[in-house]
Write a protein that holds these residues in place. Sequence first.
Motif, PDB file in Angstrom:
ATOM      1  N   ASP A   1       0.828  -1.204   0.000  1.00 15.38           N
ATOM      2  CA  ASP A   1       0.000   0.000   0.000  1.00 15.38           C
ATOM      3  C   ASP A   1       0.865   1.257   0.000  1.00 15.38           C
ATOM      4  O   ASP A   1       0.550   2.250  -0.653  1.00 15.38           O
ATOM      5  N   TRP A   2       1.976   1.198   0.738  1.00 11.56           N
ATOM      6  CA  TRP A   2       2.930   2.318   0.756  1.00 11.56           C
ATOM      7  C   TRP A   2       3.680   2.423  -0.571  1.00 11.56           C
ATOM      8  O   TRP A   2       3.842   3.522  -1.122  1.00 11.56           O
ATOM      9  N   ALA A   3       4.110   1.297  -1.107  1.00  8.78           N
ATOM     10  CA  ALA A   3       4.945   1.288  -2.309  1.00  8.78           C
ATOM     11  C   ALA A   3       4.200   1.793  -3.539  1.00  8.78           C
ATOM     12  O   ALA A   3       4.775   2.454  -4.404  1.00  8.78           O
ATOM     13  N   ARG A   4       2.916   1.504  -3.626  1.00 10.06           N
ATOM     14  CA  ARG A   4       2.172   1.827  -4.851  1.00 10.06           C
ATOM     15  C   ARG A   4       1.787   3.302  -4.941  1.00 10.06           C
ATOM     16  O   ARG A   4       1.480   3.801  -6.029  1.00 10.06           O
ATOM     17  N   GLU A   5       1.790   4.023  -3.824  1.00  7.96           N
ATOM     18  CA  GLU A   5       1.502   5.467  -3.822  1.00  7.96           C
ATOM     19  C   GLU A   5       0.216   5.794  -4.578  1.00  7.96           C
ATOM     20  O   GLU A   5       0.164   6.727  -5.393  1.00  7.96           O
ATOM     21  N   GLY A   6      -0.821   5.012  -4.306  1.00  8.51           N
ATOM     22  CA  GLY A   6      -2.114   5.265  -4.941  1.00  8.51           C
ATOM     23  C   GLY A   6      -2.330   4.541  -6.249  1.00  8.51           C
ATOM     24  O   GLY A   6      -3.447   4.540  -6.781  1.00  8.51           O
ATOM     25  N   ASP A   7      -1.294   3.930  -6.809  1.00  7.47           N
ATOM     26  CA  ASP A   7      -1.456   3.130  -8.026  1.00  7.47           C
ATOM     27  C   ASP A   7      -2.193   1.833  -7.699  1.00  7.47           C
ATOM     28  O   ASP A   7      -2.295   1.441  -6.537  1.00  7.47           O
ATOM     29  N   VAL A   8      -2.672   1.169  -8.716  1.00  7.81           N
ATOM     30  CA  VAL A   8      -3.237  -0.169  -8.565  1.00  7.81           C
ATOM     31  C   VAL A   8      -2.408  -1.124  -9.409  1.00  7.81           C
ATOM     32  O   VAL A   8      -2.373  -1.007 -10.636  1.00  7.81           O
ATOM     33  N   ASN A   9      -1.726  -2.036  -8.754  1.00  7.29           N
ATOM     34  CA  ASN A   9      -0.918  -3.038  -9.451  1.00  7.29           C
ATOM     35  C   ASN A   9      -1.731  -4.328  -9.493  1.00  7.29           C
ATOM     36  O   ASN A   9      -1.783  -5.079  -8.522  1.00  7.29           O
ATOM     37  N   ALA A  10      -2.382  -4.566 -10.621  1.00 14.92           N
ATOM     38  CA  ALA A  10      -3.307  -5.693 -10.730  1.00 14.92           C
ATOM     39  C   ALA A  10      -2.607  -7.034 -10.524  1.00 14.92           C
ATOM     40  O   ALA A  10      -3.186  -7.968  -9.963  1.00 14.92           O
TER      41      ALA A  10
ATOM     42  N   LEU B   1       8.124  -4.617  -4.164  1.00 12.38           N
ATOM     43  CA  LEU B   1       9.323  -3.797  -4.022  1.00 12.38           C
ATOM     44  C   LEU B   1       9.734  -3.177  -5.351  1.00 12.38           C
ATOM     45  O   LEU B   1      10.240  -2.047  -5.394  1.00 12.38           O
ATOM     46  N   MET B   2       9.520  -3.893  -6.444  1.00 14.07           N
ATOM     47  CA  MET B   2       9.831  -3.341  -7.759  1.00 14.07           C
ATOM     48  C   MET B   2       8.906  -2.177  -8.101  1.00 14.07           C
ATOM     49  O   MET B   2       9.306  -1.227  -8.764  1.00 14.07           O
ATOM     50  N   HIS B   3       7.657  -2.238  -7.642  1.00 15.86           N
ATOM     51  CA  HIS B   3       6.758  -1.106  -7.847  1.00 15.86           C
ATOM     52  C   HIS B   3       7.306   0.112  -7.108  1.00 15.86           C
ATOM     53  O   HIS B   3       7.316   1.229  -7.640  1.00 15.86           O
ATOM     54  N   ARG B   4       7.771  -0.096  -5.885  1.00 18.53           N
ATOM     55  CA  ARG B   4       8.392   0.999  -5.134  1.00 18.53           C
ATOM     56  C   ARG B   4       9.614   1.531  -5.872  1.00 18.53           C
ATOM     57  O   ARG B   4       9.799   2.744  -5.992  1.00 18.53           O
TER      58      ARG B   4
ATOM     59  N   ASP C   1       5.529   8.198 -17.288  1.00 19.12           N
ATOM     60  CA  ASP C   1       4.649   7.144 -17.787  1.00 19.12           C
ATOM     61  C   ASP C   1       5.370   5.811 -17.980  1.00 19.12           C
ATOM     62  O   ASP C   1       4.847   4.898 -18.632  1.00 19.12           O
ATOM     63  N   ALA C   2       6.549   5.648 -17.403  1.00 20.37           N
ATOM     64  CA  ALA C   2       7.314   4.407 -17.564  1.00 20.37           C
ATOM     65  C   ALA C   2       6.538   3.229 -16.977  1.00 20.37           C
ATOM     66  O   ALA C   2       6.024   3.315 -15.858  1.00 20.37           O
ATOM     67  N   PRO C   3       6.444   2.109 -17.689  1.00 23.47           N
ATOM     68  CA  PRO C   3       5.659   0.959 -17.204  1.00 23.47           C
ATOM     69  C   PRO C   3       6.423   0.027 -16.274  1.00 23.47           C
ATOM     70  O   PRO C   3       5.873  -0.974 -15.811  1.00 23.47           O
ATOM     71  N   MET C   4       7.679   0.354 -15.971  1.00 26.06           N
ATOM     72  CA  MET C   4       8.539  -0.584 -15.236  1.00 26.06           C
ATOM     73  C   MET C   4       7.936  -1.044 -13.921  1.00 26.06           C
ATOM     74  O   MET C   4       8.071  -2.217 -13.524  1.00 26.06           O
ATOM     75  N   LYS C   5       7.225  -0.155 -13.200  1.00 25.86           N
ATOM     76  CA  LYS C   5       6.696  -0.545 -11.890  1.00 25.86           C
ATOM     77  C   LYS C   5       5.611  -1.613 -12.002  1.00 25.86           C
ATOM     78  O   LYS C   5       5.360  -2.349 -11.051  1.00 25.86           O
ATOM     79  N   TYR C   6       4.982  -1.692 -13.172  1.00 22.87           N
ATOM     80  CA  TYR C   6       3.967  -2.730 -13.406  1.00 22.87           C
ATOM     81  C   TYR C   6       4.552  -3.954 -14.109  1.00 22.87           C
ATOM     82  O   TYR C   6       4.178  -5.087 -13.817  1.00 22.87           O
ATOM     83  N   SER C   7       5.430  -3.709 -15.053  1.00 24.94           N
ATOM     84  CA  SER C   7       5.973  -4.783 -15.888  1.00 24.94           C
ATOM     85  C   SER C   7       7.475  -4.884 -15.683  1.00 24.94           C
ATOM     86  O   SER C   7       8.237  -4.024 -16.123  1.00 24.94           O
ATOM     87  N   ASN C   8       7.895  -5.916 -14.984  1.00 25.02           N
ATOM     88  CA  ASN C   8       9.296  -6.154 -14.679  1.00 25.02           C
ATOM     89  C   ASN C   8       9.471  -7.666 -14.515  1.00 25.02           C
ATOM     90  O   ASN C   8       8.480  -8.412 -14.515  1.00 25.02           O
TER      91      ASN C   8
END
Length: 296
Positions: A129-138, A257-260, A274-281
Amino acid sequence: PDGPAVFLEYDLAKEATVMRALGSIGVKVPVVRWVEQDTAHLGAQFLVMERAYGRVPADDPPFTAVGWVLEELDDAQRRALCVNSLTELATIHDADWKGLGLGFLAPDAGATAEAVLDADFALWERVYDWAREGDVNATVEAGFQWLRDNRPVDDRDPVLVWGDARIGNMMFADDPEDGMAVNAILDWEMVSLGQPDAEVAWWLFLLRHHTEGIGMPYPSGFPTREEVIATYEQASGRSIPHVDYYEVWAAVRLAALMHRAGNLMIEIGLLPPDAPMKYSNPASQLLAKMIGAPAP
């Protein structure tokens, strides 16, 4: 760290206490001399430890691509490196954490297998919840749901777990003729109580990340997955029946952790907004594959 960091919390006093306790029974940890919690000196809290000697399998570039593990060792030496690493895990898990005064690692609900896993889940849901900073990582959220749906029944007593168990956090003897002995076990930020399956699963997943995850071949001489499990079970005298479950758990945590890390790199300008790295790694791609979720 004196600013934004990858982990939610850093407790150097806890790390030092654990390392000193393990050092007292011969586990190969650096000797901790001092813990300084006053940030006035260096801008952050710090540890002072005695220097340890040896070589560490690198992460960047990874040891599966270049470097001494591939270029200087033969198959037998690479296998010995892995076997020695797994044997050291068994030594950590043998530690009498209660007798060593490490009972503070137990959750408030007690040191049962169920309470420990509940506390671990709560911690990592907070980390996510902290790492995503409001994002949603499906992908990460699908991973948490898979873990809830497939949680094993387990009544074994928890053991002390290092948490970041991998050969990249170990120093090995400089001279391969020394049998690839482990000289030091490093990085204790993730130390806790847990099941040994989780430790071996993290070891396996980080190796999978550095091979399948980044498109590199599995190093020759390294033991297979089945051999890794058998090696640990033989060294420890413990059965680890839930490695598959805990490997998904490893993937969920590393993907969080990669999302962070992705958000941090955007924040400091290393990646565009807009880099997708936090979702796709590699971690999230492997996680999706393991649980049958859509690839991010």
